[in-house]
Scaffold this motif. Sequence first.
Motif, PDB file in Angstrom:
ATOM      1  N   TYR A   1     -40.687   4.225  12.949  1.00 38.08           N
ATOM      2  CA  TYR A   1     -41.858   3.380  12.709  1.00 38.08           C
ATOM      3  C   TYR A   1     -42.215   3.271  11.231  1.00 38.08           C
ATOM      4  O   TYR A   1     -42.768   2.269  10.791  1.00 38.08           O
ATOM      5  N   TYR A   2     -41.941   4.331  10.456  1.00 33.95           N
ATOM      6  CA  TYR A   2     -42.478   4.358   9.094  1.00 33.95           C
ATOM      7  C   TYR A   2     -41.914   3.264   8.191  1.00 33.95           C
ATOM      8  O   TYR A   2     -42.636   2.672   7.403  1.00 33.95           O
ATOM      9  N   LEU A   3     -40.605   3.044   8.317  1.00 31.02           N
ATOM     10  CA  LEU A   3     -40.007   2.009   7.466  1.00 31.02           C
ATOM     11  C   LEU A   3     -39.476   0.858   8.315  1.00 31.02           C
ATOM     12  O   LEU A   3     -38.696   0.044   7.843  1.00 31.02           O
ATOM     13  N   ASN A   4     -39.913   0.849   9.593  1.00 35.84           N
ATOM     14  CA  ASN A   4     -39.472  -0.201  10.500  1.00 35.84           C
ATOM     15  C   ASN A   4     -37.948  -0.263  10.587  1.00 35.84           C
ATOM     16  O   ASN A   4     -37.353  -1.335  10.517  1.00 35.84           O
ATOM     17  N   ASP A   5     -37.306   0.882  10.720  1.00 34.93           N
ATOM     18  CA  ASP A   5     -35.846   0.942  10.778  1.00 34.93           C
ATOM     19  C   ASP A   5     -35.350   0.270  12.067  1.00 34.93           C
ATOM     20  O   ASP A   5     -35.896   0.498  13.138  1.00 34.93           O
ATOM     21  N   ILE A   6     -34.304  -0.527  11.915  1.00 29.74           N
ATOM     22  CA  ILE A   6     -33.781  -1.240  13.086  1.00 29.74           C
ATOM     23  C   ILE A   6     -32.558  -0.487  13.600  1.00 29.74           C
ATOM     24  O   ILE A   6     -31.586  -0.280  12.886  1.00 29.74           O
ATOM     25  N   SER A   7     -32.620  -0.071  14.866  1.00 28.13           N
ATOM     26  CA  SER A   7     -31.494   0.626  15.490  1.00 28.13           C
ATOM     27  C   SER A   7     -31.672   0.551  17.000  1.00 28.13           C
ATOM     28  O   SER A   7     -32.799   0.497  17.496  1.00 28.13           O
TER      29      SER A   7
END
Length: 369
Positions: free
Chosen positions: A285-291
């Motif tokens: 959530y913190y850096l909106n990482d896409i995985s």
Amino acid sequence: MINLVVGAGFSGASIARKVAEELNEKVVVIDSKNHIAGNAYDYRDKNGIMIHKYGSHIFHTNMANVWNFISRFTSFNTYMHKVVAFVDGVETTIPFNLRTLYDIFPETLARRMEEKLLQCFEYNKKVPILEFQKQDDTDLKFLADYVYEKIFLHYTIKQWGVMPNEVDGEVTARVPVYISCDKRYFQDKYQGIPLNGYTKTIENMLNHPNIEVLLNTAFANYKGYYDRLFYTGPIDEFFNYKFGELGYRSVNFKLEEFDRPYYQCNAVVNYPCNYDFTRIHEYKYYLNDISDKTVIAKEYSSNFEHGKNERYYPIPNDINRALYQQYLNEAKKLNNAYFLGRLGDYRYYDMDQAVFRALNLFNKIKGAK
Ligand code: UDP
């Protein structure tokens, strides 16, 4: 002049940078760990998710000088932290605020309590739970007992191993009852997550021709010469525990990976009354990482024990304060040695307070020159 900085976290990196840059002196930064950034250390895992190895770190401050200083080394996103909690199985937000009333109680009761709260307290007031409990009104007494029991009591027992009135009031006052509709965890003017992470930020701070960094290097084993010492390690360890050991709490993070995009609805979910862990972090959530995958960490608290775990939280109480004072008196006798940081000052600093302390210390030293 050669400076030795022990510890490459926010405190050490801040003082190192200032000395290197503004006094144009050599600085050697050592750290016993195999990485920089102290407990703010983060890394991208194999799924590309930025993991906060030592638990969630959210940068927040009202101090423009601190924000401007750190912003020289990183850009921030505009993440504003919220904490979700399950209270009696109901999903709500912490700190307990006027909206929480409506999440938990029937609407008529919530409205009655809200009106009474607004009569008793100014809007936007933050009321520490131990003060909030001093209520005469029946409804508000019921509310205070409820919040104490459901949000503070069991969480604090898990986190600190003692009852809320056995830790300093300043600890539970960090998460007050908030007479407001603002659901955020922090109200600071500046808040966010460094776009490339904390480790990169600290790396940028340390990236200066006058600074040399040595990892896997404990102070006890360091044989190099120095004229001035900045020590961000444990002050009791520095003095070989001659007056006894300062108490610390430790935390342990159990990482779990899931084959689905998200595990929970928020970066941090607190479980004040259930389970043995205090909270679950979901880092993407913190850096909106896409995985397609997600990684969570369940946080368990315990006492600090040498060789078994790490120091995380100083335990503010009268005994530790008196012990710390003895060490501080010893420290004051030393020439050109300065103690700072959570462990050096034995203070429950947030990241911005650690930076502020380092900047202040630097200004004093510069002023005295
Ligand atoms: N706290 C609590 N219940 C919660 C959240 C916090 O009782 O749901 C109390 C607890 O004693 C905790 C303190 O408030 O140690 C400070 O919480 P904070 O989230 O500031 O702690 P940190 O993030 O520094 O671990």
